[in-house]
Structures are given as structure tokens and as C-alpha cells.
Design a protein around this motif. Sequence first.
Motif, mmCIF file in Angstrom:
data_model
loop_
_atom_site.group_PDB
_atom_site.id
_atom_site.type_symbol
_atom_site.label_atom_id
_atom_site.label_comp_id
_atom_site.label_asym_id
_atom_site.label_seq_id
_atom_site.Cartn_x
_atom_site.Cartn_y
_atom_site.Cartn_z
ATOM 1 N N ALA A 156 48.297 64.104 22.167
ATOM 2 C CA ALA A 156 47.154 64.954 22.494
ATOM 3 C C ALA A 156 45.858 64.355 21.956
ATOM 4 N N HIS A 159 44.907 61.348 24.273
ATOM 5 C CA HIS A 159 44.358 61.761 25.570
ATOM 6 C C HIS A 159 42.974 62.384 25.391
ATOM 7 N N LEU A 160 42.796 63.191 24.347
ATOM 8 C CA LEU A 160 41.508 63.826 24.101
ATOM 9 C C LEU A 160 40.441 62.776 23.789
ATOM 10 N N PRO A 175 36.215 67.461 27.924
ATOM 11 C CA PRO A 175 37.566 68.046 27.924
ATOM 12 C C PRO A 175 37.609 69.401 27.226
ATOM 13 N N PHE A 179 45.876 70.917 27.260
ATOM 14 C CA PHE A 179 46.418 69.577 27.453
ATOM 15 C C PHE A 179 47.678 69.731 28.296
ATOM 16 N N ARG A 180 47.687 69.127 29.508
ATOM 17 C CA ARG A 180 48.791 69.332 30.442
ATOM 18 C C ARG A 180 49.468 68.009 30.799
ATOM 19 N N PRO A 181 50.262 67.473 29.930
ATOM 20 C CA PRO A 181 50.976 66.243 30.255
ATOM 21 C C PRO A 181 52.229 66.534 31.072
ATOM 22 N N GLU A 256 52.174 72.761 29.078
ATOM 23 C CA GLU A 256 50.769 72.974 28.761
ATOM 24 C C GLU A 256 50.673 73.292 27.273
ATOM 25 N N GLU A 258 48.031 73.896 23.930
ATOM 26 C CA GLU A 258 46.682 74.169 23.468
ATOM 27 C C GLU A 258 46.391 73.296 22.244
ATOM 28 N N ILE A 259 45.390 72.442 22.373
ATOM 29 C CA ILE A 259 45.023 71.549 21.281
ATOM 30 C C ILE A 259 44.453 72.381 20.133
ATOM 31 N N TYR A 264 40.366 69.367 17.876
ATOM 32 C CA TYR A 264 39.270 69.459 18.847
ATOM 33 C C TYR A 264 37.921 69.269 18.167
#
Length: 374
Positions: A156, A159-160, A175, A179-181, A256, A258-259, A264
Amino acid sequence: MSHERAARRPRTYLNIDFDKKDHAKRHGAQWDVQRKSWYVLGDVPAELVNYVAPDPLQASLGRLHARVAEAEERAKSTLRRPPPGDEQADFFVPTLYDVATKDSRSVMDVAVFRLSKKDKRAGETIRYELTDGYVEVKAGPDGMASVWDYDIVMMAISHLTEAMNRYRNGRGEKPGLAFRPHVSEILKFCRRSDGGRQYEEIEGALDRLKNTTIKIVRTTRKGRGSRLMREAQAEGLIGNYKTVSYADTGRVAMVEVEIPGWIYREVVEAENPEVLTVHPAFFLIEPGIGRFLYRVARRAAGKGEARWAFRTIYERSGSAGTFKEFCRILRGIIAVNDLPEYSLSEIPGKEGPTLVIAHRDAVPSIESAQAEGG
């Protein structure tokens, strides 16, 4: 008597084609009706040496020895083998990052996860005393998140960070927290095989990450003459999550996550975010202690060198084992010395045995060079 002596002599079987049978017979070979193979008793004539068949027992032992040697060689390494198809870039795999800014430094200096695969440590709390406060890691009923579960958090972060780099360069939107990997992307990123059992483990890892909370307490004094202030902050390793699975197979189709706010804030909202690149082979480090050592070294040693007393590393690792057992494992990792980017050595110190982690491209210090030279 001569027949009995002949019967006791060892048989050596031969690989003889039909057109070579007369040649074999001329040099004393005999035919075994049951095994349907030519053989000689006693010493093999020079004319038939090239036709000797491999001994099945010796061949079996040879294969066994080869497997044992291969297993021993793997045991010597802290890195597991990459999964099949690891080199295939089926999904976008970003550069691997970890947070390293001031607010996360306490998190990188200690193990905010368990290092053991066997001991789930459900409901336990680990407390780390720091110079300006402490860090507490509290586990939920599903168990404490492991260092291997934390791979998803690092994914995460990566990607962020990539998304923010695109946003700052005007090539994408800012962003959000979601986060949907793809689940296969998670396995690909973490360099694990795409088997059914791995799919089943995703939800368990997410449960442990969500229910493992990190509480950071700091005591600070801002400005001369100001009052001493205590600041406490607690968050999970991830926020909420959602998965969608195929009911007939149990395989996960969508994830899905949540970061969490602490990630964040550091990657997206910080004025000058500082993230550290991590070697891709990090995910192949098998021992939990090895992963912890690399993570701490990446922040503290960087491109140079860092030192810790064995006792300090033990206390920061949150290990549930004895200090003696921890030292045994640590010395095994030092002996193998194959962590990505960093070399390991042990030197005597004022507080007992000391671990030296140095970047492989760094110039060794005088003390380390003397220690290595004996």
C-alpha cells in the motif's frame, strides 16, 4: 565348491544391445533370465567396462544425497526461492517503498509485528520504551499481525508513493484512502505463489492487520520554558477492508483496503515526504528476524554502517523467545550473511556482543576491519 564360490561373487549388470550380445558372451557375460539383462561375475573385463549399468541402489543413494545437499544449501540461506513465474510482469509492480519520516521513525525502529510464524500472540501487548516515550503493539483476538502480513502494508505504501509521484508531476489525481489491488497482484508483489491456499490466507492477514493497533506516546517540550506535553496516538496497521470471493472455490476476486491515517499523512500530506526504497529481494527473506534486521538497517544504516548491541536488537524485536535463543538465530544469520544490500558481522562491545550492519558498497570502519581481520 567352485560353483559355490562363483555364486558368492558379486554380479555386475551390463547395458548390452542385441547386436553386442556376441561380444559380451565372448568376454564372459552371462544372461539373467529373470532380470532379462547381461551380467558378469567378479571383476569386469576391460572389454566390457564401458557397458556397465548404473547400480540402482547407488543411483538411488546418489539422488538422495543430492536432495539432502540441496536442502542443506537452502537451509544455509536466509532467502527462499522465488515462486514459479516470478519474473513475469502480469501486473504493474511499483518500486518497493517504506515510510521513513520523523513521525514514523519510532515505528521503523521497533517490530510492530510478530516475527514468529507459529506463535500467533492473540490478545498480547508488546511495549517498547523509547527515549521520548514508548510504542505499544496490541494484538486482537485473531492474533498479532506478522512481519509477512505487513507485506500488504508495504505494498500500500509503494502504490500510494507511486500515485503521489504521478500527482506531483501532473500525471494523475491525488490518491485517496482506498487501495484496491487485485488479489493476484498482492501475491505477485509479495513474491508468493498463486495457489489456492495463498488466496485463503489473504483474509486472515487482513484480519490481523486491522486488529493490530500501534500506540505511540511521546513526551515533548516545545519552546524554552514551555510545559511538558504528552501526546498519544493509536491506529491500526490498516483501516477497514472488504473482500469479495467466489462462493464455490473460496478464491478472492476483489480486495479493498483502507490505508491507515499514519501512512496517508506521511506519504500524501507531509510537506517533504521521505520514503525509503527497499530491495525487491526483501520479500524473499525467510526468517522474521532477518526481515526486521533489514528494515531497521535500511533506515539507520542507509548507505553506510550502523551498530546495535545484541541485547538492543533483541529488545526492539519484541521476540517472545529467550535472549540465548535469539542470539543463536542472529549468529546463524550473520554466518550466512546474505541479506540484500547489507553485510553482517559481530564485534565485542561495551554492552556485550554487537551487531554491525554495513551497506555492501560502504567503506568498512577501522573497528570492523580489525574485527574481520581477527
